[in-house]
Design a protein around this motif. Structure first.
Motif, PDB file in Angstrom:
ATOM      1  N   SER A 118       0.840  -1.201   0.000  1.00 10.82           N
ATOM      2  CA  SER A 118       0.000   0.000   0.000  1.00 10.82           C
ATOM      3  C   SER A 118       0.875   1.250   0.000  1.00 10.82           C
ATOM      4  O   SER A 118       2.056   1.196   0.336  1.00 10.82           O
ATOM      5  N   PHE A 119       0.235   2.336  -0.371  1.00 13.07           N
ATOM      6  CA  PHE A 119       0.938   3.610  -0.496  1.00 13.07           C
ATOM      7  C   PHE A 119      -0.055   4.701  -0.147  1.00 13.07           C
ATOM      8  O   PHE A 119      -1.193   4.684  -0.623  1.00 13.07           O
ATOM      9  N   SER A 120       0.359   5.602   0.708  1.00 15.63           N
ATOM     10  CA  SER A 120      -0.537   6.741   0.963  1.00 15.63           C
ATOM     11  C   SER A 120       0.277   7.988   1.265  1.00 15.63           C
ATOM     12  O   SER A 120       1.396   7.910   1.781  1.00 15.63           O
ATOM     13  N   ILE A 121      -0.306   9.104   0.865  1.00 16.44           N
ATOM     14  CA  ILE A 121       0.361  10.382   1.098  1.00 16.44           C
ATOM     15  C   ILE A 121      -0.335  11.060   2.266  1.00 16.44           C
ATOM     16  O   ILE A 121      -1.559  11.219   2.270  1.00 16.44           O
ATOM     17  N   GLY A 122       0.463  11.426   3.257  1.00 21.26           N
ATOM     18  CA  GLY A 122      -0.099  12.099   4.422  1.00 21.26           C
ATOM     19  C   GLY A 122       0.204  13.576   4.402  1.00 21.26           C
ATOM     20  O   GLY A 122       0.525  14.142   3.351  1.00 21.26           O
TER      21      GLY A 122
END
Lengths: 185, 249
Positions: A118-122
């Motif tokens: 998974s990949f997410s930008i915070g």
């Protein structure tokens, strides 16, 4: 017959004292001065009034013509004003535009699906990724790769947020790091 | 009676001169001073009017020098980048065009907040909107496709004529189906047209080089959708008697 003689022994022509004679002379001088001043000032004022009034009439006509000419171009004026306001908004939008593709690009240097789970930008330009690796050696190699990317100034502040290894030796890593972004356009 | 005649005879000169002096003083206070004030104020008004006329002349000169066709071209580009209304149709068609171009499938698209469909009166500007000074329509899309192509969607989304901003981006890989699913939260912008023209005597300036550069930059961006947002009657200028719609065909 033309001469008229008076039999009055007293002098009928009363004369003023020297002081009053002086006052009389001053009054006559003042009268002449004031008359002249009032006449000249009045003339100047009347002339000014006429001139200014003529100029005002001329300006009124000129203003009316100009106003009409501008009114006829109100569509053009509105277009210009609306466009200027929109350009200001566009400029603010363009200044706020950032491209997120560098986030993905740097992540792809670390791992790709299916290794990349998974990949997410915070917030604050941070990226959080989860990686699944078949063994600990691959995990070590991954860590070395991340250190290398830091040295190459591709990413900064990498943090290992989680590390788990199951009985089959499969390693799950949680990594967070930051990317410096440039303007999109 | 004799004494009176004698007095008049003696002081005739004083009486005549005194009357004239008195008349002159009255003329000064009743006629000349108020007249002077009136003429001074008239002069000031004429001076002000001259300045207004000079301003109007300059304004007319600028308006005459403007190229309507060029302005309309610029306005068209600006409106296609940031419409005057929410224009959800262009949002959807642009997303459709963008994802088709990059070869990814859209599995879902949703408006992220109730505010995005609320009327202008009901909707309050968010802090972010206040910061940028434009209205925002937040929405999110879920795309399925290889990460490289999703990356291209993310990259291109901020480089097209209908301006978007990507707020956040999440990606997950499904090991069972082997698909990469990405959720992209985005903002579309819109700016209502100004409602008023302002006063006739307000000065105007032609577009500056910086402003033209911005519009050229926008014009150079590819337009993915064929749907061009058109302003409607609700965005007409409302300033009697100077009301008009500059974007009307």
């Amino acid at each position: 017959m033309g001469q008229r003689k008076s039999i009055n022994l007293f002098d009928t022509k009363a004369s003023l004292t020297p002081f009053w004679q002086l006052v009389e002379k001053s009054l006559i001088f003042l009268k002449r001065f004031l008359l002249l001043a009032v006449f000249v000032t009045g003339l100047v004022l009347v002339t000014s009034y006429v001139v200014i009034n003529m100029r005002k009439t001329q300006l009124d006509i000129e203003q009316k013509q100009l106003s009409q000419a501008i009114q006829n171009q109100s569509v053009k004026e509105g277009l210009l004003l609306a466009l200027r306001a929109r350009i200001a908004s566009l400029k603010r939008i363009l200044d706020a535009q950032i491209s997120l593709s560098p986030y993905i690009d740097t992540t792809l240097l670390i791992a790709r699906p299916p290794t990349l789970g998974s990949f997410s930008i915070g917030s604050k330009n941070t990226v959080t990724i989860s990686i699944v690796l078949p063994n600990i050696q691959d995990a070590v190699a991954m860590m070395e790769n991340i250190v290398m990317l830091v040295n190459l100034n591709k990413i900064k502040n990498p943090i290992l947020t989680s590390f788990t290894m199951d009985k089959d030796g499969i390693v799950k890593l949680g990594i967070a790091y930051s990317v410096i972004l440039g303007p999109a356009l | 009676m004799r004494r009176t005649r004698r007095f008049i005879r003696l002081y005739k000169s004083f009486i005549i001169s005194g009357t004239i002096v008195l008349f002159c003083i009255l003329a000064i206070f009743i006629g000349l001073l108020p007249g002077s004030r009136t003429i001074i104020s008239m002069g000031k008004a004429v001076y002000e009017q001259s300045k207004t006329i000079q301003l109007l002349e300059e304004k007319l000169q600028i308006l005459n020098a403007l190229d309507t066709d060029l302005l309309q071209t610029y306005a068209g580009a600006a409106i296609s980048a940031v419409p005057a209304e929410k224009s959800l149709g262009t949002v959807f068609s642009t997303i459709d065009g963008l994802t088709s171009k990059e070869g990814v499938a859209v599995s879902g698209i949703s408006l992220s907040s109730i505010g995005s469909v609320a009327t202008e009166a009901a909707k309050k500007l968010s802090l972010e909107e206040q910061k940028i000074g434009v209205n925002i329509v937040p929405f999110s899309i879920v795309v399925i496709g290889p990460i490289e192509q999703v990356r291209n969607v993310v990259d291109t989304a901020v480089k097209i004529r209908r301006l978007f901003r990507i707020r956040s981006f999440d990606l997950s890989f499904d090991n069972i189906s082997g698909t990469t699913k990405s959720t992209i939260q985005m903002d579309a912008y819109y700016v209502p047209l100004p409602k008023t023209l302002g006063k006739l005597t307000d000065s105007i300036k032609p577009l500056s080089e910086d402003e033209v550069a911005v519009i050229n930059k926008i014009n150079a961006l590819p337009l993915i959708t064929q749907s061009i947002p058109v302003s409607t009657g609700s965005s007409q200028f409302q300033n009697e008697p100077r009301s008009m719609d500059p974007f009307a065909p």
